[in-house]
Motif scaffolding. Structure first.
Motif, PDB file in Angstrom:
ATOM      1  N   GLN A 248      12.656  48.602  13.582  1.00 15.03           N
ATOM      2  CA  GLN A 248      12.544  48.009  14.913  1.00 15.03           C
ATOM      3  C   GLN A 248      11.358  48.590  15.690  1.00 15.03           C
ATOM      4  O   GLN A 248      10.676  47.902  16.422  1.00 15.03           O
ATOM      5  CB  GLN A 248      13.858  48.250  15.652  1.00 15.03           C
ATOM      6  CG  GLN A 248      13.788  48.528  17.114  1.00 15.03           C
ATOM      7  CD  GLN A 248      15.095  49.021  17.669  1.00 15.03           C
ATOM      8  OE1 GLN A 248      16.113  49.046  16.987  1.00 15.03           O
ATOM      9  NE2 GLN A 248      15.090  49.420  18.915  1.00 15.03           N
TER      10      GLN A 248
ATOM     11  N   TYR B 120       8.591  45.990  12.709  1.00 20.85           N
ATOM     12  CA  TYR B 120       8.971  44.881  11.824  1.00 20.85           C
ATOM     13  C   TYR B 120       7.906  44.571  10.774  1.00 20.85           C
ATOM     14  O   TYR B 120       7.812  43.452  10.281  1.00 20.85           O
ATOM     15  CB  TYR B 120       9.328  43.633  12.638  1.00 20.85           C
ATOM     16  CG  TYR B 120      10.490  43.870  13.560  1.00 20.85           C
ATOM     17  CD1 TYR B 120      11.788  43.964  13.069  1.00 20.85           C
ATOM     18  CD2 TYR B 120      10.291  44.060  14.925  1.00 20.85           C
ATOM     19  CE1 TYR B 120      12.854  44.219  13.910  1.00 20.85           C
ATOM     20  CE2 TYR B 120      11.361  44.320  15.772  1.00 20.85           C
ATOM     21  CZ  TYR B 120      12.640  44.404  15.258  1.00 20.85           C
ATOM     22  OH  TYR B 120      13.695  44.671  16.097  1.00 20.85           O
ATOM     23  N   GLN B 121       7.103  45.571  10.407  1.00 20.80           N
ATOM     24  CA  GLN B 121       6.108  45.387   9.355  1.00 20.80           C
ATOM     25  C   GLN B 121       6.768  45.717   8.015  1.00 20.80           C
ATOM     26  O   GLN B 121       7.243  46.830   7.793  1.00 20.80           O
ATOM     27  CB  GLN B 121       4.904  46.297   9.592  1.00 20.80           C
ATOM     28  CG  GLN B 121       3.764  46.077   8.607  1.00 20.80           C
ATOM     29  CD  GLN B 121       2.547  46.917   8.957  1.00 20.80           C
ATOM     30  OE1 GLN B 121       2.661  48.089   9.311  1.00 20.80           O
ATOM     31  NE2 GLN B 121       1.378  46.321   8.882  1.00 20.80           N
TER      32      GLN B 121
ATOM     33  N   THR C  40       0.124  47.652  18.767  1.00 23.79           N
ATOM     34  CA  THR C  40      -0.162  46.257  19.123  1.00 23.79           C
ATOM     35  C   THR C  40      -1.361  45.668  18.387  1.00 23.79           C
ATOM     36  O   THR C  40      -1.464  44.448  18.269  1.00 23.79           O
ATOM     37  CB  THR C  40      -0.417  46.112  20.636  1.00 23.79           C
ATOM     38  OG1 THR C  40      -1.554  46.893  21.005  1.00 23.79           O
ATOM     39  CG2 THR C  40       0.797  46.560  21.431  1.00 23.79           C
TER      40      THR C  40
ATOM     41  N   GLN D 268      11.806  38.771   7.997  1.00 25.71           N
ATOM     42  CA  GLN D 268      10.758  39.332   8.846  1.00 25.71           C
ATOM     43  C   GLN D 268      10.183  38.260   9.763  1.00 25.71           C
ATOM     44  O   GLN D 268      10.007  38.467  10.970  1.00 25.71           O
ATOM     45  CB  GLN D 268       9.653  39.928   7.983  1.00 25.71           C
ATOM     46  CG  GLN D 268       8.504  40.525   8.806  1.00 25.71           C
ATOM     47  CD  GLN D 268       7.250  40.742   7.989  1.00 25.71           C
ATOM     48  OE1 GLN D 268       6.950  39.979   7.074  1.00 25.71           O
ATOM     49  NE2 GLN D 268       6.514  41.786   8.317  1.00 25.71           N
ATOM     50  N   GLN D 269       9.903  37.092   9.207  1.00 24.44           N
ATOM     51  CA  GLN D 269       9.357  36.002  10.007  1.00 24.44           C
ATOM     52  C   GLN D 269      10.383  35.475  11.004  1.00 24.44           C
ATOM     53  O   GLN D 269      10.038  35.144  12.152  1.00 24.44           O
ATOM     54  CB  GLN D 269       8.882  34.870   9.087  1.00 24.44           C
ATOM     55  CG  GLN D 269       8.172  33.728   9.802  1.00 24.44           C
ATOM     56  CD  GLN D 269       6.879  34.155  10.466  1.00 24.44           C
ATOM     57  OE1 GLN D 269       6.334  35.216  10.160  1.00 24.44           O
ATOM     58  NE2 GLN D 269       6.377  33.330  11.379  1.00 24.44           N
TER      59      GLN D 269
ATOM     60  N   LYS E 162      10.450  37.742  13.998  1.00 18.26           N
ATOM     61  CA  LYS E 162       9.283  37.506  14.849  1.00 18.26           C
ATOM     62  C   LYS E 162       9.472  36.264  15.716  1.00 18.26           C
ATOM     63  O   LYS E 162       9.158  36.264  16.910  1.00 18.26           O
ATOM     64  CB  LYS E 162       8.024  37.347  13.992  1.00 18.26           C
ATOM     65  CG  LYS E 162       7.516  38.633  13.384  1.00 18.26           C
ATOM     66  CD  LYS E 162       6.235  38.378  12.601  1.00 18.26           C
ATOM     67  CE  LYS E 162       5.672  39.663  12.011  1.00 18.26           C
ATOM     68  NZ  LYS E 162       4.434  39.427  11.245  1.00 18.26           N
TER      69      LYS E 162
ATOM     70  N   MET F 137      11.995  36.752  18.506  1.00 10.80           N
ATOM     71  CA  MET F 137      11.470  37.604  19.567  1.00 10.80           C
ATOM     72  C   MET F 137      10.414  36.898  20.414  1.00 10.80           C
ATOM     73  O   MET F 137      10.327  37.139  21.621  1.00 10.80           O
ATOM     74  CB  MET F 137      10.858  38.873  18.968  1.00 10.80           C
ATOM     75  CG  MET F 137      11.844  39.813  18.325  1.00 10.80           C
ATOM     76  SD  MET F 137      11.021  41.200  17.499  1.00 10.80           S
ATOM     77  CE  MET F 137      10.177  41.989  18.863  1.00 10.80           C
ATOM     78  N   SER F 138       9.609  36.062  19.789  1.00 11.89           N
ATOM     79  CA  SER F 138       8.412  35.563  20.473  1.00 11.89           C
ATOM     80  C   SER F 138       8.461  34.092  20.863  1.00 11.89           C
ATOM     81  O   SER F 138       7.533  33.606  21.519  1.00 11.89           O
ATOM     82  CB  SER F 138       7.183  35.790  19.575  1.00 11.89           C
ATOM     83  OG  SER F 138       7.335  35.094  18.337  1.00 11.89           O
TER      84      SER F 138
END
Length: 296
Positions: free
Chosen positions: A36, A70-71, A114, A240-241, A244, A247-248
């Motif tokens: 996270q 989250y990488q 970032t 993972q995707q 993302k 979240m976004s």
């Protein structure tokens, strides 16, 4: 397979493990996973291979690795030699305000979580001069830190760490664009192909034909190189995707499932909960609460 390794950054603002050692494959089973927050890994002893963003890097003593939130990454180490490492994990949003008095240090702190980094690793660190005393100090102090003092103590630790880390990163930044001679990992071609096709139904025959490998050799090679099956990797990459997108974006859960190649919404929710621990809807609510708490 656990995709997101939950270390409780919501309750504990920093996770720190100093010179943790494991020997043998049973004690350290690497899988493709993500965290996270930010993870910083310093390797004291050990040999192996790191895979991150479809590229491989040699794992060796005196290296520092940065894994962004989250990488997806994977470490496979030689089971015959000790693997000794120090791990620092933290949620960047919790500590950003503590860096506000030092604009250059703040910019570097934000850059690490970032920006798109040229490479995740630094090599050839002299840890005795750079981090050893700082790590030893926190290791000694940590058991006696009062809960009310944690944020202050950990923020001071991170400020001191980043103050030492920043000149090293700047010094090596030009070098790490190419890095030390990087061994071409046999799984990289497979990972690159999967990156282009992970949102599609997994067809081993199509994959083997395009990569000019038999289906058996393809599967065996990938598992041998990474310790993970192709299907497990695809699941991890899809999750993972999904994380993302949750979240976004404000896309519906069903739409996100479709975007990662899982058209059955019920199955997507079941898969997500199996690996993440909560449903996609619950995860999105949790992220929103964290964001609101940070603003507050």
């Amino acid at each position: 397979m656990s995709y997101v390794r939950n270390i409780g950054l919501n309750e504990n603002p920093l996770y720190f493990a100093y010179q943790r050692e494991t020997i043998g494959s049973e004690q350290f089973q690497g899988t493709f996973h993500a965290h996270q927050g930010i993870e910083i890994l310093i390797v004291h002893k050990g040999h192996g291979t790191l895979i991150v963003d479809q590229k491989s890097y040699e794992v060796t003593s005196g290296m520092l690795c940065v894994f962004q939130p989250y990488q997806l990454h994977h470490i496979q180490v030689d089971p015959e030699t000790p693997f000794t490492r120090t791990v620092i994990q933290y949620e960047p949003s919790v500590y950003e305000s503590y860096f506000a008095h030092w604009p250059r240090l703040l910019a570097f702190f934000k850059h690490i979580h970032t920006s798109t980094l040229h490479a995740p690793c630094l090599y050839g660190l002299n840890e005795v001069d750079q981090f050893h005393s700082l790590f030893q100090s926190l290791e000694t102090k940590q058991p006696s830190i009062n809960k009310n003092d944690e944020l202050e103590e950990y923020s001071l630790f991170l400020i001191a760490f980043f103050r030492s880390f920043m000149p090293l990163w700047e010094q090596h930044d030009g070098q790490i664009r190419s890095g030390p001679t990087r061994k071409t990992h046999q799984a990289e071609r497979i990972l690159s192909w999967l990156e282009e096709h992970y949102t599609e139904p997994l067809r081993l025959e199509q994959m083997s034909a395009e990569l000019h490998l038999s289906p058996y050799h393809l599967s065996h090679l990938f598992t041998e190189c990474t310790g993970t099956s192709i299907s497990d990797y695809v699941t991890a990459r899809r999750l993972q995707q999904a994380v993302k997108l949750l979240m976004s974006t404000d896309q519906t859960v069903a739409r996100i499932g479709e975007a990662i190649g899982v058209t059955n919404c019920s199955y997507f929710c079941k898969m997500f909960k199996s690996h993440i621990g909560i449903t996609p809807h619950q995860y999105r609510k949790q992220i929103q609460k964290q964001y609101e708490a940070t603003l507050a």
